[in-house]
Design a protein around this motif. Sequence first.
Motif, short mmCIF file in Angstrom:
data_model
loop_
_atom_site.label_atom_id
_atom_site.label_comp_id
_atom_site.label_asym_id
_atom_site.label_seq_id
_atom_site.Cartn_x
_atom_site.Cartn_y
_atom_site.Cartn_z
N TRP A 47 61.74 13.42 7.92
CA TRP A 47 61.85 12.43 8.77
C TRP A 47 60.60 11.09 9.05
O TRP A 47 60.97 10.11 9.03
N LEU A 81 68.44 5.32 10.33
CA LEU A 81 69.07 6.91 10.11
C LEU A 81 70.49 6.82 10.55
O LEU A 81 70.95 7.17 11.65
N VAL A 96 71.90 10.17 5.70
CA VAL A 96 70.94 10.62 5.03
C VAL A 96 71.85 11.68 4.09
O VAL A 96 72.24 12.64 4.65
N LEU A 99 67.90 20.70 5.44
CA LEU A 99 68.99 20.31 6.23
C LEU A 99 69.14 20.73 7.53
O LEU A 99 68.86 20.07 8.65
N ALA A 154 76.36 16.68 11.05
CA ALA A 154 75.72 17.30 9.76
C ALA A 154 76.61 18.31 9.10
O ALA A 154 77.19 19.02 9.87
N LEU A 165 74.49 13.35 8.45
CA LEU A 165 73.43 13.98 7.72
C LEU A 165 74.03 15.09 6.69
O LEU A 165 75.04 15.87 7.29
#
Length: 295
Positions: free
Chosen positions: A128, A138, A141, A155, A220, A244
């Motif tokens: 990060w 952000l 990613v 992750l 995510a 993410l």
Amino acid sequence: MGPWHYLPNPWRQAVLDLPRDRFATLEEIRFRLNRPVYLYGTGWQAPLSEKVVSAEDMERIVAVLAEYSLYARADELSRGYLTLAGGHRVGIAGRAVVVRGHVESVRQISGLNVRVARAVMGPGQALWERIEAEGLPLGGVLLISPPRAGKTTLLRDLIRVLSDQGRRIVVVDERSEISGFGGTGGSGHDLGMHTDVLDGWPKKEGIEVALRTLGPELIAVDELGDGGDLQAVFKARYSGVGMLATVHARSRADLVARREYRECLESGVFDAVVTLAAQPAPGTVTEVWTYGGRR
């Protein structure tokens, strides 16, 4: 709790009796029919014992890992794995049972790959800080690497770091590997104070539910797959929600050569792509880049 605790003896005790350095770096326990059990760790491999695995042994091990309920785990088996509490995954080799063109189950199991999921604190913060230093937003990613190079571990730690900063995150955890979701309804891994988990949801459906009901800032997911997954990712990003994600790819060139991912990059769905390597240790970041050039 390590995956060895789910194994029957004598294999469970044999793993627990390993020398400390081997035990701490153990990555996989491989059972293969009519062969000795082999252990694979960071930079080493060794037999667990000279005893070969018989068909009866394999049947017993699978029954224990599935908690004596193969029928209840049929969906997982049809996709070639079992997930254990703690996020550990057992890959399964054997004969596919195909019904109307779809794999329904696996029989005559000939191999098991028990993969150890470990929570590692620190690399998420370092990544990060690097993303911030590169001046990348952000928004999206994407972590890429070959198998066993630490994508899920990194992750998981990145989720924890961002969640503890106050970001509202929803994890769509199709195989329970990110959260290590347990039978009591709790996560086996620390994913931060502001994280919700959709456990067992297919990625496409889980992303849509997260958007409709849970109000995330970030979603995510692990191991993006077919076009349906990517369509859901597009929808999330165009809804103003960050992503993410991870995907198997050996290199930048490998990823860009795949048309659907090249289109994602061209559309700006992923602001940063992080390439990982297994050496000198899984989760090693080799570059952080954007489509069209490295930053």
